[in-house]
Structure formats: structure tokens, C-alpha cells
Scaffold this active site. Structure first.
Site: not given
Length: 273
Positions: A79, A226
């Protein structure tokens, strides 16, 4: 002679009776299948989009948490909502092991780092959609949800020409309406089954152990990471080698999911019809 005629008549009547039963049964069978075909035609596409499948399990529409497959494959996803300091390092490590992944990007991230978006794409990774403003999507109306999705879609398209079709809701927050909206925009809603917890900044060893020893790590797992988390880049190489040592092939989400004719179980596993 009369005896023979009577027998013939009886046989003829019996045959007519069974033929009638057969004809009626066949007629009912045909009609039932016509109804089934009509239902399939009406319900095959989700939310009025172009994707054929069934996203409902029980009373709720579900995103794809993982995929039912006999192949020893998993997907790593990143992400991208803040920062890009470690993104090149991450891309270089992925290149080193010839691993392709999926980057779910917010509209703000795309706008802030357009050159990085192009770099990710040029290296062969999926460009995923993580909404325009990273809001809790379940609190938005269908119209607002669609704007959040399509704003990023248009930005990615303008930058790279890539027609994105994978969407991850911010915070993993969704409701049935959002799943329908996602499919209506021709996006597969993607969740995860293995959370690296890299966003908690517990350290490199924690990330490696969490992923490679996760109870949900199995064929078809989708791993959440992430690109902007503090220790992700440092942990990534060991995560990759740890997964590979267990026999897993790492593929992007686009190569893991079932594109058509699928349904969901109540855990969010996508299953081929």
C-alpha cells in the site's frame, strides 16, 4: 386374432402413457433450465460491470482475501499512501529476485510521486487503486465511492496508459455497497489474508517472522505490506527468500486472482466455479 388385437391395444396405450410422462418431464426439465439460464444471465455480472462472478457469501458482499488454488503461489502487495523514500530500494530488491508485486496507490501518492508511479509500472508491477483520499469508504455514498475509485483510475491512466482494475479499500474498511460499487467500476476489490504488521514499526525481525510463520500463509495468500513503513525495505529480502524456501512462487495479485466465473466463501476466499 381378437386376443392379439387387445394385447396390441394395451401395449399401445402403455407406450402412449409412458411417452406422455416422458414428454411432460422433458418439458419441465427444459423450462427449469431456461429459468436457470435467465438467472445466470441476469446475475452473472456484478454491479452492472463487466466482471462475471458472485461476490456474495451469506448475507454480505466480500472482497478477495485470498484465492483457492492448488498451486503454491502467493502475492505480495504494497500500500502506497505516504512517502517514497524506500520505494527504489524495494523495487531493486524485487528485481534482484525477479519478483513482481502489486502497488496499491492513493490519488495523493500518485499526484505527489508521478515519476515513481511510472518507475513501478516500467518494472512490470501491478498498479493498484487505493482510493483518492484514503477515506473510510463504508461511510460514503455509492456516488462518492465511485468518485474515490475513478479519480485514481484516471490519474494512473493519464500517467501510464495502464487500465487499473485492482482496488484495495483504505484501512481494509468496506461494506456490501462498496464491493458492488467496486465491481461496477470493473475493479476487483482486494483485501489480504496475511498482514505483515510492518506499519506497527515492530522491527525487521518481526516483519519477517510475522509473514513467513503466519497461520494464514498458504496457497493463494495475499500479503499486505507498505512501501512507506519504517522497516519494510530492510525486511523484504528475507521475506522473499523465506517464502521461496517454503516453495512459494511470488506473483502479483493480477496473476493470482480468478478473473471470471468465481464465487466467495464466508472467509473471503475466491473459488473458481
Amino acid at each position: 386374432m381378437k386376443f392379439n388385437n387387445r394385447n396390441f391395444l394395451k401395449i399401445a396405450l402403455i407406450l402412449c402413457f409412458f411417452l406422455s410422462i416422458f414428454s411432460i418431464s422433458f418439458f419441465i426439465y427444459v423450462k427449469e433450465n431456461e429459468k436457470k439460464s435467465e438467472n445466470v444471465k441476469d446475475c452473472a455480472t456484478i454491479g452492472g460491470g463487466n466482471i462475471n462472478g458472485d461476490c456474495t457469501a451469506g448475507q454480505k458482499n466480500l472482497p478477495i482475501y485470498c484465492v483457492d488454488t492448488d498451486e503454491k503461489k502467493v502475492a505480495i502487495s504494497f500500500d502506497a499512501a505516504w512517502g517514497d523514500d524506500d520505494t527504489i530500494q524495494i523495487l531493486d530488491i524485487l528485481d534482484k529476485y525477479n519478483v513482481k508485486t502489486t502497488f496499491f496507490m492513493t490519488g495523493g501518492w500518485v499526484d505527489s510521486y508521478p515519476d515513481m508511479v511510472k518507475e513501478i509500472y516500467s518494472r512490470g508491477h501491478d498498479l493498484g487503486n487505493h482510493s483518492q483520499n484514503h477515506k473510510e469508504m463504508s461511510k460514503l455514498s455509492p456516488e462518492q465511492q465511485k468518485k474515490e475509485i475513478m479519480a485514481v483510475h484516471d490519474s494512473i491512466m493519464q500517467l501510464t496508459g495502464y487500465d487499473s482494475y485492482l482496488f484495495r479499500p483504505p484501512y481494509g474498511d468496506y461494506n456490501s455497497t462498496l464491493i458492488t460499487t467496486s465491481y461496477s467500476c470493473n475493479y476487483y476489490p482486494i483485501q489480504w489474508s496475511v498482514d505483515s504488521l510492518d506499519w506497527k514499526d515492530y522491527g525487521v525481525d518481526s516483519i519477517i517472522k510475522t509473514v513467513t510463520q503466519h497461520k494464514a500463509l498458504d496457497n493463494g495468500a495475499i500479503i499486505l505490506m507498505h512501501n512507506g513503513a519504517k522497516f519494510t525495505a530492510q525486511a523484504l529480502e528475507s521475506v522473499i527468500t523465506g517464502l521461496q524456501s517454503q516453495g512459494y512462487e511470488i506473483v502479483p495479485v493480477s496473476q493470482l486472482i480468478i478473473k471470471e466465473n468465481f464465487h466467495m466463501d464466508q472467509t473471503g476466499k475466491q473459488i473458481k466455479d
